[in-house]
Design a protein around this motif. Structure first.
Motif, PDB file in Angstrom:
ATOM      1  N   PRO A   1       0.809  -1.225   0.000  1.00  0.00           N
ATOM      2  CA  PRO A   1       0.000   0.000   0.000  1.00  0.00           C
ATOM      3  C   PRO A   1       0.840   1.272   0.000  1.00  0.00           C
ATOM      4  CG  PRO A   1      -0.165  -1.151   2.111  1.00  0.00           C
ATOM      5  CD  PRO A   1       0.500  -2.076   1.164  1.00  0.00           C
ATOM      6  N   LEU A   2       2.011   1.240   0.637  1.00  0.00           N
ATOM      7  CA  LEU A   2       2.891   2.399   0.605  1.00  0.00           C
ATOM      8  C   LEU A   2       3.363   2.677  -0.818  1.00  0.00           C
ATOM      9  CD1 LEU A   2       5.143   1.851   3.765  1.00  0.00           C
ATOM     10  CD2 LEU A   2       3.444   3.636   3.434  1.00  0.00           C
ATOM     11  N   THR A   3       3.817   1.631  -1.497  1.00  0.00           N
ATOM     12  CA  THR A   3       4.299   1.793  -2.870  1.00  0.00           C
ATOM     13  C   THR A   3       3.189   2.251  -3.789  1.00  0.00           C
ATOM     14  OG1 THR A   3       5.950   0.061  -2.480  1.00  0.00           O
ATOM     15  CG2 THR A   3       5.471   0.635  -4.765  1.00  0.00           C
ATOM     16  N   THR A   4       1.991   1.703  -3.603  1.00  0.00           N
ATOM     17  CA  THR A   4       0.854   2.117  -4.427  1.00  0.00           C
ATOM     18  C   THR A   4       0.527   3.594  -4.205  1.00  0.00           C
ATOM     19  OG1 THR A   4      -0.063  -0.116  -4.375  1.00  0.00           O
ATOM     20  CG2 THR A   4      -1.557   1.679  -4.956  1.00  0.00           C
ATOM     21  N   GLY A   5       0.530   4.025  -2.941  1.00  0.00           N
ATOM     22  CA  GLY A   5       0.252   5.419  -2.643  1.00  0.00           C
ATOM     23  C   GLY A   5       1.291   6.354  -3.232  1.00  0.00           C
ATOM     24  N   LEU A   6       2.558   5.968  -3.162  1.00  0.00           N
ATOM     25  CA  LEU A   6       3.610   6.793  -3.748  1.00  0.00           C
ATOM     26  C   LEU A   6       3.480   6.844  -5.268  1.00  0.00           C
ATOM     27  CD1 LEU A   6       6.648   5.608  -1.578  1.00  0.00           C
ATOM     28  CD2 LEU A   6       5.688   7.906  -1.610  1.00  0.00           C
ATOM     29  N   ARG A   7       3.163   5.717  -5.876  1.00  0.00           N
ATOM     30  CA  ARG A   7       3.021   5.683  -7.334  1.00  0.00           C
ATOM     31  C   ARG A   7       1.893   6.593  -7.807  1.00  0.00           C
ATOM     32  NH1 ARG A   7       1.577   0.711  -7.858  1.00  0.00           N
ATOM     33  NH2 ARG A   7       3.716  -0.083  -7.708  1.00  0.00           N
ATOM     34  N   GLU A   8       0.825   6.652  -7.016  1.00  0.00           N
ATOM     35  CA  GLU A   8      -0.337   7.444  -7.428  1.00  0.00           C
ATOM     36  C   GLU A   8      -0.194   8.926  -7.118  1.00  0.00           C
ATOM     37  OE1 GLU A   8      -3.484   5.576  -5.325  1.00  0.00           O
ATOM     38  OE2 GLU A   8      -3.659   3.877  -6.718  1.00  0.00           O
ATOM     39  N   ARG A   9       0.550   9.268  -6.055  1.00  0.00           N
ATOM     40  CA  ARG A   9       0.536  10.660  -5.580  1.00  0.00           C
ATOM     41  C   ARG A   9       1.872  11.375  -5.656  1.00  0.00           C
ATOM     42  NH1 ARG A   9      -2.097   9.979   0.239  1.00  0.00           N
ATOM     43  NH2 ARG A   9      -1.706  12.231   0.254  1.00  0.00           N
ATOM     44  N   TRP A  10       2.982  10.639  -5.743  1.00  0.00           N
ATOM     45  CA  TRP A  10       4.281  11.303  -5.828  1.00  0.00           C
ATOM     46  C   TRP A  10       4.487  11.874  -7.222  1.00  0.00           C
ATOM     47  CZ3 TRP A  10       8.640  10.552  -8.860  1.00  0.00           C
ATOM     48  CH2 TRP A  10       9.792  11.244  -8.466  1.00  0.00           C
ATOM     49  N   GLU A  11       5.109  13.060  -7.289  1.00  0.00           N
ATOM     50  CA  GLU A  11       5.401  13.711  -8.555  1.00  0.00           C
ATOM     51  C   GLU A  11       6.819  14.257  -8.531  1.00  0.00           C
ATOM     52  OE1 GLU A  11       2.587  16.778  -9.129  1.00  0.00           O
ATOM     53  OE2 GLU A  11       0.864  15.426  -9.380  1.00  0.00           O
ATOM     54  N   PRO A  12       7.549  14.146  -9.636  1.00  0.00           N
ATOM     55  CA  PRO A  12       8.893  14.758  -9.689  1.00  0.00           C
ATOM     56  C   PRO A  12       8.804  16.268  -9.494  1.00  0.00           C
ATOM     57  CG  PRO A  12       8.539  13.251 -11.538  1.00  0.00           C
ATOM     58  CD  PRO A  12       7.206  13.424 -10.876  1.00  0.00           C
ATOM     59  N   GLY A  13       9.741  16.809  -8.730  1.00  0.00           N
ATOM     60  CA  GLY A  13       9.795  18.242  -8.524  1.00  0.00           C
ATOM     61  C   GLY A  13       8.863  18.779  -7.462  1.00  0.00           C
ATOM     62  N   MET A  14       8.195  17.911  -6.704  1.00  0.00           N
ATOM     63  CA  MET A  14       7.320  18.393  -5.647  1.00  0.00           C
ATOM     64  C   MET A  14       8.150  19.016  -4.521  1.00  0.00           C
ATOM     65  SD  MET A  14       6.105  14.683  -4.146  1.00  0.00           S
ATOM     66  CE  MET A  14       4.580  15.364  -3.517  1.00  0.00           C
ATOM     67  N   SER A  15       7.530  19.907  -3.753  1.00  0.00           N
ATOM     68  CA  SER A  15       8.242  20.600  -2.683  1.00  0.00           C
ATOM     69  C   SER A  15       8.536  19.647  -1.528  1.00  0.00           C
ATOM     70  CB  SER A  15       7.417  21.774  -2.174  1.00  0.00           C
ATOM     71  OG  SER A  15       6.250  21.309  -1.504  1.00  0.00           O
ATOM     72  N   LEU A  16       9.460  20.051  -0.656  1.00  0.00           N
ATOM     73  CA  LEU A  16       9.789  19.230   0.501  1.00  0.00           C
ATOM     74  C   LEU A  16       8.583  19.051   1.411  1.00  0.00           C
ATOM     75  CD1 LEU A  16      11.722  17.767   2.406  1.00  0.00           C
ATOM     76  CD2 LEU A  16      12.413  19.994   3.307  1.00  0.00           C
ATOM     77  N   ALA A  17       7.853  20.133   1.664  1.00  0.00           N
ATOM     78  CA  ALA A  17       6.682  20.032   2.533  1.00  0.00           C
ATOM     79  C   ALA A  17       5.672  19.044   1.970  1.00  0.00           C
ATOM     80  CB  ALA A  17       6.046  21.411   2.719  1.00  0.00           C
ATOM     81  N   SER A  18       5.438  19.081   0.668  1.00  0.00           N
ATOM     82  CA  SER A  18       4.480  18.156   0.048  1.00  0.00           C
ATOM     83  C   SER A  18       4.961  16.718   0.161  1.00  0.00           C
ATOM     84  CB  SER A  18       4.268  18.535  -1.423  1.00  0.00           C
ATOM     85  OG  SER A  18       3.735  19.831  -1.544  1.00  0.00           O
ATOM     86  N   ALA A  19       6.263  16.494  -0.045  1.00  0.00           N
ATOM     87  CA  ALA A  19       6.810  15.140   0.061  1.00  0.00           C
ATOM     88  C   ALA A  19       6.697  14.607   1.480  1.00  0.00           C
ATOM     89  CB  ALA A  19       8.265  15.133  -0.404  1.00  0.00           C
ATOM     90  N   LEU A  20       6.979  15.453   2.474  1.00  0.00           N
ATOM     91  CA  LEU A  20       6.890  15.010   3.866  1.00  0.00           C
ATOM     92  C   LEU A  20       5.450  14.725   4.272  1.00  0.00           C
ATOM     93  CD1 LEU A  20       9.469  17.317   5.689  1.00  0.00           C
ATOM     94  CD2 LEU A  20       9.792  15.015   4.785  1.00  0.00           C
ATOM     95  N   ARG A  21       4.523  15.567   3.852  1.00  0.00           N
ATOM     96  CA  ARG A  21       3.118  15.336   4.181  1.00  0.00           C
ATOM     97  C   ARG A  21       2.599  14.072   3.514  1.00  0.00           C
ATOM     98  NH1 ARG A  21       1.922  21.609   2.780  1.00  0.00           N
ATOM     99  NH2 ARG A  21       2.945  22.507   4.619  1.00  0.00           N
ATOM    100  N   LEU A  22       3.043  13.822   2.294  1.00  0.00           N
ATOM    101  CA  LEU A  22       2.648  12.593   1.616  1.00  0.00           C
ATOM    102  C   LEU A  22       3.164  11.376   2.371  1.00  0.00           C
ATOM    103  CD1 LEU A  22       1.582  10.897  -0.743  1.00  0.00           C
ATOM    104  CD2 LEU A  22       3.705  11.433  -1.975  1.00  0.00           C
TER     105      LEU A  22
END
Length: 257
Positions: free
Chosen positions: A160-181
């Protein structure tokens, strides 16, 4: 005269793999994800002293799940490997790929020759001048190496972690967005409605490519609270002056300015 019980090589390897996977699955998860200015390490780890994330060398970080004593031995061995290679040749000759190959040989040898495999899964990551040159290597208990594109999740409920990252992670996202994700995905699986993990339950560090030499930095306190807060405008961390490592730093990974 008695003869030892025969076990086929296939069954022996299967039993060792099952044993290692069960041990790793019992551990809390770790997420490593790229952001616009570097790479973020987020671990579900309320302990302030037993780290799952640390520095290996100038621009190389380490994360692990599983048995603490086993991955701590690997971490210290990796620091010694990197320090010796950098001293013997040049600091630029110390790379995440070379370190991953060394770890793969060690894990593969233990898995095939020792009676008990290491119950660990580790990640070696390196930041480059640009996001395209960043590297993330995932190593499993049997020495297998995978070059991961942009993010990786280890331990616990990995799928489920990998699935969530695949669906919501984007290249170039901010640090705050990456940490909240990452904090949202690392919530305990048995409590899906409990919300994201708090800063007190997380161990967070970054490899910041903007720092001149040593990219690793731990995050905590008010700064981490601000980065995790959806209502706070903070989206990045300020760069700080670098400093040279001391002999104690090389073994502890403690220089977290």
């Amino acid at each position: 005269m008695t003869f030892p019980m025969y076990v086929s090589p296939e069954q022996l390897m299967k039993d060792r793999a099952d044993y290692a996977r069960k041990g790793i699955a019992r551990g809390r998860s770790v997420v490593v994800a790229g952001y616009d200015n570097g790479m973020a390490f987020v671990a579900h780890n309320p302990s302030r002293t037993l780290h799952k994330v640390s520095e290996i060398y100038d621009r190389i970080g380490f994360a692990a799940v599983g048995k603490y004593n086993e991955f701590e031995n690997l971490r210290v061995a990796g620091i010694r490997y990197a320090d010796l290679r950098g001293y013997s040749y040049d600091r630029s000759d110390v790379t995440a790929r070379g370190l991953a190959n060394a770890y793969a040989q060690t894990l593969g040898t233990v898995f095939t020759q020792e009676s008990k495999p290491y119950e660990v899964e580790i990640c070696v990551a390196q930041v480059g001048p640009t996001a395209a040159s960043d590297q993330i290597f995932r190593l499993t208990y049997d020495g297998s190496v995978t070059d991961e594109p942009g993010y990786v999740a280890m331990g616990g409920a990995t799928e489920p972690l990998t699935t969530g990252l695949r669906e919501r992670w984007e290249p170039g996202m901010s640090l705050a967005s990456a940490l909240r994700l990452a904090a949202g995905l690392l919530r305990p699986g048995a409590e899906p409605a409990s919300g994201p993990l708090s800063a007190e339950e997380l161990e967070v560090a970054v490899l910041d490519r903007r720092r001149p030499r040593r990219a690793f930095r731990r995050l905590g306190g008010p700064l981490l609270d601000a980065l995790l807060s959806p209502d706070d405008p903070t989206s990045d961390i300020p760069t700080q002056d670098d400093r040279r490592p001391g002999p104690h730093d090389l073994l502890t990974g403690a220089p977290d300015a």
